[in-house]
Scaffold this motif. Structure first.
Motif, mmCIF file in Angstrom:
data_model
loop_
_atom_site.group_PDB
_atom_site.id
_atom_site.type_symbol
_atom_site.label_atom_id
_atom_site.label_comp_id
_atom_site.label_asym_id
_atom_site.label_seq_id
_atom_site.Cartn_x
_atom_site.Cartn_y
_atom_site.Cartn_z
ATOM 1 N N TYR A 102 -36.469 10.996 16.527
ATOM 2 C CA TYR A 102 -37.303 11.496 17.893
ATOM 3 C C TYR A 102 -37.514 12.647 17.584
ATOM 4 N N ASN A 103 -36.251 13.681 17.632
ATOM 5 C CA ASN A 103 -36.261 15.126 17.312
ATOM 6 C C ASN A 103 -37.056 15.685 16.031
ATOM 7 N N VAL A 104 -36.656 14.851 15.038
ATOM 8 C CA VAL A 104 -37.160 15.343 13.627
ATOM 9 C C VAL A 104 -38.550 15.039 13.732
ATOM 10 N N SER A 105 -39.124 13.795 14.136
ATOM 11 C CA SER A 105 -40.464 13.399 14.201
ATOM 12 C C SER A 105 -41.258 14.633 15.020
ATOM 13 N N LYS A 106 -40.654 15.239 16.032
ATOM 14 C CA LYS A 106 -41.507 16.326 16.998
ATOM 15 C C LYS A 106 -41.753 17.486 16.125
ATOM 16 N N SER A 107 -41.102 17.821 14.923
ATOM 17 C CA SER A 107 -41.422 18.698 13.969
ATOM 18 C C SER A 107 -42.299 18.531 12.815
ATOM 19 N N GLY A 108 -42.893 17.394 12.902
ATOM 20 C CA GLY A 108 -43.710 16.804 11.958
ATOM 21 C C GLY A 108 -43.340 15.963 10.874
ATOM 22 N N VAL A 109 -42.051 15.535 10.878
ATOM 23 C CA VAL A 109 -41.574 14.422 9.865
ATOM 24 C C VAL A 109 -41.888 13.070 10.220
ATOM 25 N N SER A 110 -42.195 12.208 9.228
ATOM 26 C CA SER A 110 -42.522 10.918 9.552
ATOM 27 C C SER A 110 -41.349 10.127 9.996
ATOM 28 N N ASP A 111 -41.905 8.996 10.764
ATOM 29 C CA ASP A 111 -40.763 8.082 11.212
ATOM 30 C C ASP A 111 -39.882 7.318 10.416
ATOM 31 N N GLU A 112 -40.415 7.402 8.919
ATOM 32 C CA GLU A 112 -39.664 6.441 7.741
ATOM 33 C C GLU A 112 -38.776 7.591 7.314
ATOM 34 N N PHE A 113 -38.618 8.607 7.868
ATOM 35 C CA PHE A 113 -37.457 9.776 7.105
ATOM 36 C C PHE A 113 -36.086 9.251 7.133
ATOM 37 N N ILE A 114 -35.525 8.720 7.998
ATOM 38 C CA ILE A 114 -34.321 8.070 8.162
ATOM 39 C C ILE A 114 -34.454 6.499 8.183
ATOM 40 N N LEU A 115 -34.105 5.685 7.106
ATOM 41 C CA LEU A 115 -34.547 4.318 7.196
ATOM 42 C C LEU A 115 -33.027 3.382 7.319
ATOM 43 N N ARG A 116 -33.467 2.281 8.096
ATOM 44 C CA ARG A 116 -32.158 1.522 8.175
ATOM 45 C C ARG A 116 -32.112 0.173 7.273
ATOM 46 N N VAL A 117 -31.205 -0.107 6.695
ATOM 47 C CA VAL A 117 -30.964 -1.229 5.757
ATOM 48 C C VAL A 117 -29.876 -2.300 6.835
ATOM 49 N N SER A 118 -30.857 -3.347 7.037
ATOM 50 C CA SER A 118 -30.000 -4.178 8.036
ATOM 51 C C SER A 118 -28.801 -4.694 7.803
ATOM 52 N N ARG A 119 -27.801 -4.600 8.754
ATOM 53 C CA ARG A 119 -26.280 -4.872 8.491
ATOM 54 C C ARG A 119 -25.633 -4.054 7.547
ATOM 55 N N LYS A 120 -26.340 -2.885 7.116
ATOM 56 C CA LYS A 120 -25.704 -2.362 5.996
ATOM 57 C C LYS A 120 -25.464 -0.805 6.394
ATOM 58 N N GLY A 121 -26.592 -0.170 6.679
ATOM 59 C CA GLY A 121 -26.621 1.351 7.275
ATOM 60 C C GLY A 121 -27.937 1.847 7.141
ATOM 61 N N PHE B 273 -30.093 5.361 5.159
ATOM 62 C CA PHE B 273 -30.345 6.012 4.191
ATOM 63 C C PHE B 273 -31.585 7.089 4.217
ATOM 64 N N ILE B 274 -31.789 8.039 3.381
ATOM 65 C CA ILE B 274 -32.863 8.795 3.175
ATOM 66 C C ILE B 274 -33.504 8.722 1.919
ATOM 67 N N GLU C 293 -26.762 16.400 9.006
ATOM 68 C CA GLU C 293 -26.132 17.065 7.645
ATOM 69 C C GLU C 293 -25.653 16.010 6.940
ATOM 70 N N TYR C 294 -24.672 14.977 7.462
ATOM 71 C CA TYR C 294 -24.143 13.956 6.862
ATOM 72 C C TYR C 294 -24.889 12.943 6.034
ATOM 73 N N LEU C 295 -25.949 12.689 6.578
ATOM 74 C CA LEU C 295 -27.030 11.934 6.031
ATOM 75 C C LEU C 295 -27.869 12.923 4.777
ATOM 76 N N LEU C 296 -28.220 13.897 4.951
ATOM 77 C CA LEU C 296 -28.797 14.657 4.017
ATOM 78 C C LEU C 296 -27.762 14.957 2.852
ATOM 79 N N ASN C 297 -26.470 15.004 3.063
ATOM 80 C CA ASN C 297 -25.575 15.210 1.932
ATOM 81 C C ASN C 297 -24.857 13.996 1.341
ATOM 82 N N HIS C 298 -24.818 12.905 1.980
ATOM 83 C CA HIS C 298 -24.398 11.782 1.576
ATOM 84 C C HIS C 298 -25.382 10.606 1.474
ATOM 85 N N GLY C 299 -26.607 10.574 2.222
ATOM 86 C CA GLY C 299 -27.089 9.410 2.334
ATOM 87 C C GLY C 299 -28.518 9.455 1.754
#
Length: 130
Positions: free
Chosen positions: A92-111, A113-114, A50-56
């Motif tokens: 992992y749990n989100v991908s079991k529902s059919g969402v891609s692994d690229e849904f939540i992305l990491r920016v190295s040393r920063k944090g 985002f979606i 929820e935090y990522l969906l609202n802020h990320g």
């Protein structure tokens, strides 16, 4: 009674990649297509999602922000390792529902985002609540 244009809208959930709904009230992932069963998230995973969906969405949310706003504000112990672990479990749990692994992305040393193209916010009129 307020007129239709001025009625308050509340967030019901989020449509993710046009195939999964995250319901904020039940903390469940509901697959719209296929045979995946609705999945429930653990409490910390739901706080984090929820935090990522609202802020990320198209904004990088730092690990420090997550530790304060997700963990500490909910009375949980925070660490960078714990953030990483819960993010991976969530993905992992989100991908079991059919969402891609690229849904939540990491920016190295920063944090994290979606991508905004992955998410649509779903609203309802509070007076029409079931």
């Amino acid at each position: 009674m307020p007129d239709k244009e001025n009625r308050a809208l509340s967030v019901m959930g989020f449509l993710i990649e046009k195939r999964v709904i995250y319901d904020c009230r039940t903390k469940r992932l509901i697959c719209l297509y296929g045979t995946a069963k609705p999945g429930s998230l653990r409490k910390t995973q739901s706080y984090l999602l929820e935090y990522l969906l609202n802020h990320g969405v198209n904004n990088v949310v730092s690990d420090d922000m997550l530790m304060v706003d997700v963990w500490e504000r909910n009375g949980l112990r925070a660490s960078a390792q714990r953030v990483w672990q819960v993010i991976n479990d969530l993905k992992y749990n989100v991908s079991k529902s059919g969402v891609s692994d690229e849904f939540i992305l990491r920016v190295s040393r920063k944090g994290y985002f979606i991508r905004s193209s992955s998410v649509q916010t779903l609203f309802y009129h509070a007076e029409n609540e079931c």
